[in-house]
Scaffold this active site. Structure first.
Site, short mmCIF file in Angstrom:
data_model
loop_
_atom_site.label_atom_id
_atom_site.label_comp_id
_atom_site.label_asym_id
_atom_site.label_seq_id
_atom_site.Cartn_x
_atom_site.Cartn_y
_atom_site.Cartn_z
N ALA A 122 -66.93 -61.41 63.28
CA ALA A 122 -67.36 -62.86 62.72
C ALA A 122 -67.59 -63.53 63.96
O ALA A 122 -66.84 -64.12 64.67
CB ALA A 122 -66.07 -63.50 61.74
N ARG A 147 -62.85 -80.72 60.28
CA ARG A 147 -64.46 -80.02 60.06
C ARG A 147 -64.67 -81.26 58.80
O ARG A 147 -63.85 -81.68 58.10
CB ARG A 147 -64.38 -78.80 59.21
N ARG A 154 -61.09 -45.36 68.16
CA ARG A 154 -60.16 -44.29 68.19
C ARG A 154 -60.27 -43.67 66.49
O ARG A 154 -59.98 -42.60 66.32
CB ARG A 154 -58.67 -44.78 68.21
N LYS A 212 -66.82 -66.49 71.99
CA LYS A 212 -67.64 -65.53 71.02
C LYS A 212 -68.85 -64.99 71.48
O LYS A 212 -69.03 -63.97 71.00
CB LYS A 212 -67.96 -66.63 69.94
N ASN A 244 -51.60 -64.07 62.53
CA ASN A 244 -50.39 -64.66 63.41
C ASN A 244 -50.09 -66.06 62.68
O ASN A 244 -49.21 -66.60 63.18
CB ASN A 244 -50.65 -64.58 64.65
N TYR A 272 -64.10 -71.41 72.90
CA TYR A 272 -64.75 -70.97 71.56
C TYR A 272 -66.39 -70.38 71.79
O TYR A 272 -66.36 -69.13 71.49
CB TYR A 272 -64.60 -71.85 70.63
#
Length: 316
Positions: free
Chosen positions: A116, A188, A108, A151, A36, A147
């Site tokens: 990940a 980071r 499906r 996760k 996205n 987060y």
């Protein structure tokens, strides 16, 4: 004979996703890259756009996707605090609704699916180094929880789809990874320090710099993904993927200043809430089951990453 597969990579225009798309295309597969573009960028996959085996689709995985696939790599989710805290509700939705949608697609189409996951599932660990059987030390209501807990819930969903519906799953717990195509503003340490050093800005260390991290070069991480996806159905993971060689944050800053020849000064700021003191994977399981360990020396990886950011900043 090489078996050509139709492979979906969610978050495929991101840092790890774009490198994974490169490897899968090079191996002769058909790749659909879904992103996205919240933190990913089409710039990371421009060089693949004319390849007949590559397809880019702008889509948010919190909404269902109807495709026919052989394998799915579910990498979609902002992964740095600065981005995942920007819209924490959406971060949790991406982890939970996104996983449900991708697992539904795998169920499906009978596709094999890799999640990940992250070392953040261990929180601020009381075990060092962290092994896969450690359940973590996580704050469920902090600013990083969208987060961390997102996760953790995704791992729960993967295991339950596997147990309840027989979906073929692989769960990778990714530790700090660095290399070209990192987002320059993701907060980071590696990208932060390199950009600050190249611009001659002050290099900001949070806390006293004694907290440790271990850094794995992106090429090594992608190799681990491919090996994990190639394991038999009896091995689901979770498996730690990362570099067990540890550095203090201060050491990292000093190396980058020396490598870039920067005149930047190192300054200290207060440590953010819930920031882990140490992060180091125990990779015995990855060595045993995948025959994998990081190969690219830290200095060599840093040189390549600095070169990428020099070019990136010149183009601005």
């Amino acid at each position: 004979m090489h078996l050509k597969k139709r492979i979906l990579v969610t978050g495929g225009a991101g840092f790890l996703g774009s490198h994974l798309c490169d490897r899968l295309i090079a191996a002769g597969h058909d790749v659909i890259c879904v992103d996205n573009c919240f933190t990913g960028t089409k710039h990371n996959v421009y060089h693949l756009m004319d390849d007949p085996h590559f397809e880019f689709m702008r889509h948010d995985i919190t909404f269902p996707l109807y495709l026919e696939m052989d394998e799915i790599y579910n990498l979609a989710c902002p992964a740095s605090p600065i981005h995942y805290q920007h819209d924490p509700v959406q971060t949790t939705k991406t982890c939970v609704h996104g996983s449900i949608n991708m697992l539904g697609l795998a169920k499906r189409t009978r596709a094999k699916i890799l999640q990940a996951s992250t070392s953040e599932v261990y929180g601020d660990p009381e075990m060092h180094p962290q092994r896969e059987d450690y359940w973590g030390h996580v704050n469920p209501i902090g600013t990083r929880s969208c987060y961390d807990e997102g996760k953790r819930c995704a791992e729960t969903l993967f295991m339950d789809y596997h147990r309840q519906h027989g979906v073929r799953i692989k769960v990778a717990r990714i530790f700090n990874t660095y290399g070209p195509r990192m987002h320059p503003n993701d907060g980071r340490v590696v990208s932060n320090f390199i950009v600050q050093a190249l611009r001659g800005e002050e290099i900001t260390i949070y806390g006293d710099g004694s907290q440790t991290r271990s850094f794995c070069y992106v090429d090594d991480m992608i190799e681990a993904f491919l090996r994990l996806m190639g394991t038999g159905p009896e091995f689901t993971g979770p498996v730690n993927l990362g570099n067990p060689h540890e550095f203090t944050i201060r050491e990292l800053a000093e190396r980058i200043v020396a490598m870039t020849g920067s005149r930047s000064k190192i300054v200290h700021k207060p440590l953010p809430h819930d920031d882990p003191r140490q992060r180091k994977p125990d990779i015995a399981l990855a060595r045993e089951r995948l025959g994998w360990e990081p190969r690219v020396p830290f200095e060599e990886g840093l040189i390549r990453t600095v070169a990428y950011f020099e070019e990136f900043l010149r183009a601005l």
